[in-house]
Design a protein around this motif. Sequence first.
Motif, mmCIF file in Angstrom:
data_model
loop_
_atom_site.group_PDB
_atom_site.id
_atom_site.type_symbol
_atom_site.label_atom_id
_atom_site.label_comp_id
_atom_site.label_asym_id
_atom_site.label_seq_id
_atom_site.Cartn_x
_atom_site.Cartn_y
_atom_site.Cartn_z
ATOM 1 N N GLN A 103 0.830 -1.210 0.000
ATOM 2 C CA GLN A 103 0.000 0.000 0.000
ATOM 3 C C GLN A 103 0.863 1.257 0.000
ATOM 4 O O GLN A 103 0.637 2.185 -0.797
ATOM 5 N N ASN A 107 1.073 3.988 -3.075
ATOM 6 C CA ASN A 107 0.710 5.385 -2.820
ATOM 7 C C ASN A 107 1.840 6.324 -3.227
ATOM 8 O O ASN A 107 1.593 7.387 -3.809
ATOM 9 N N GLY A 113 -3.852 7.243 -3.068
ATOM 10 C CA GLY A 113 -4.582 7.637 -1.874
ATOM 11 C C GLY A 113 -5.200 6.463 -1.142
ATOM 12 O O GLY A 113 -6.253 6.603 -0.494
#
Length: 224
Positions: A103, A107, A113
């Motif tokens: 993640q 990002n 986001g």
Amino acid sequence: MVKLNRLPKASDGNTIDETLFGLIAEDIEKQGYSIRPSALPDAIASSLYSHQLSLSANKYSDAGIGRGGDYLKNEFVRTDEICWITGESEAGSLWIDWTSRLQNFLNQRLFLGLFSFESHFAHYSPGDYYKRHLDAFRGEANRTLSVVTYLNPGWGNTDGGELVLYCDEHDREGLKVVPLYGTIVVFLSEEFSHEVLTASRDRYSVAGWFRVNTSIDNKIDPPC
């Protein structure tokens, strides 16, 4: 068509992860999905597999569609069973830590986001299926990126249970993915409808979703 190349072996697990994360990011940027055979680190795959096999029947619940008050079991759509991953087990903790690093990487690389992650074990008994669907809930653009990994050693050509990923609403053939052990599939949740074909033997996997923060006024989303 994505190239289904295996990752080179390396002694440094972080190096392998960074390489894999970079390939996934590149695939997502170019085509909206990534298919990486045998890519999940073996320590995580073996831990997830052993833990899922150890789950008793009462840990699973019948899978359904929708969320919260809109949740509905619908055997016409899907017949599998699921067990949510909380991170309390060693296997769940390893998986959540790894997806958290994925993640953060995505990002930073793609500015998606991504805010939170939820996932569950999925078990398809012989004869089970999941009809064509989208992962993003209607009217709620919160599931952004879907992640699936498979936990099926020795899966054969006659075992069925393929994931079929459709490129658009007019696609009737789709791209078939055999649920081989350690394979990772990542795709944009709102863009790619998909289905799971009927399996002829027990089929094990983990399915998860990265979500964005869509909290409005007093409505908290993602929920605690």
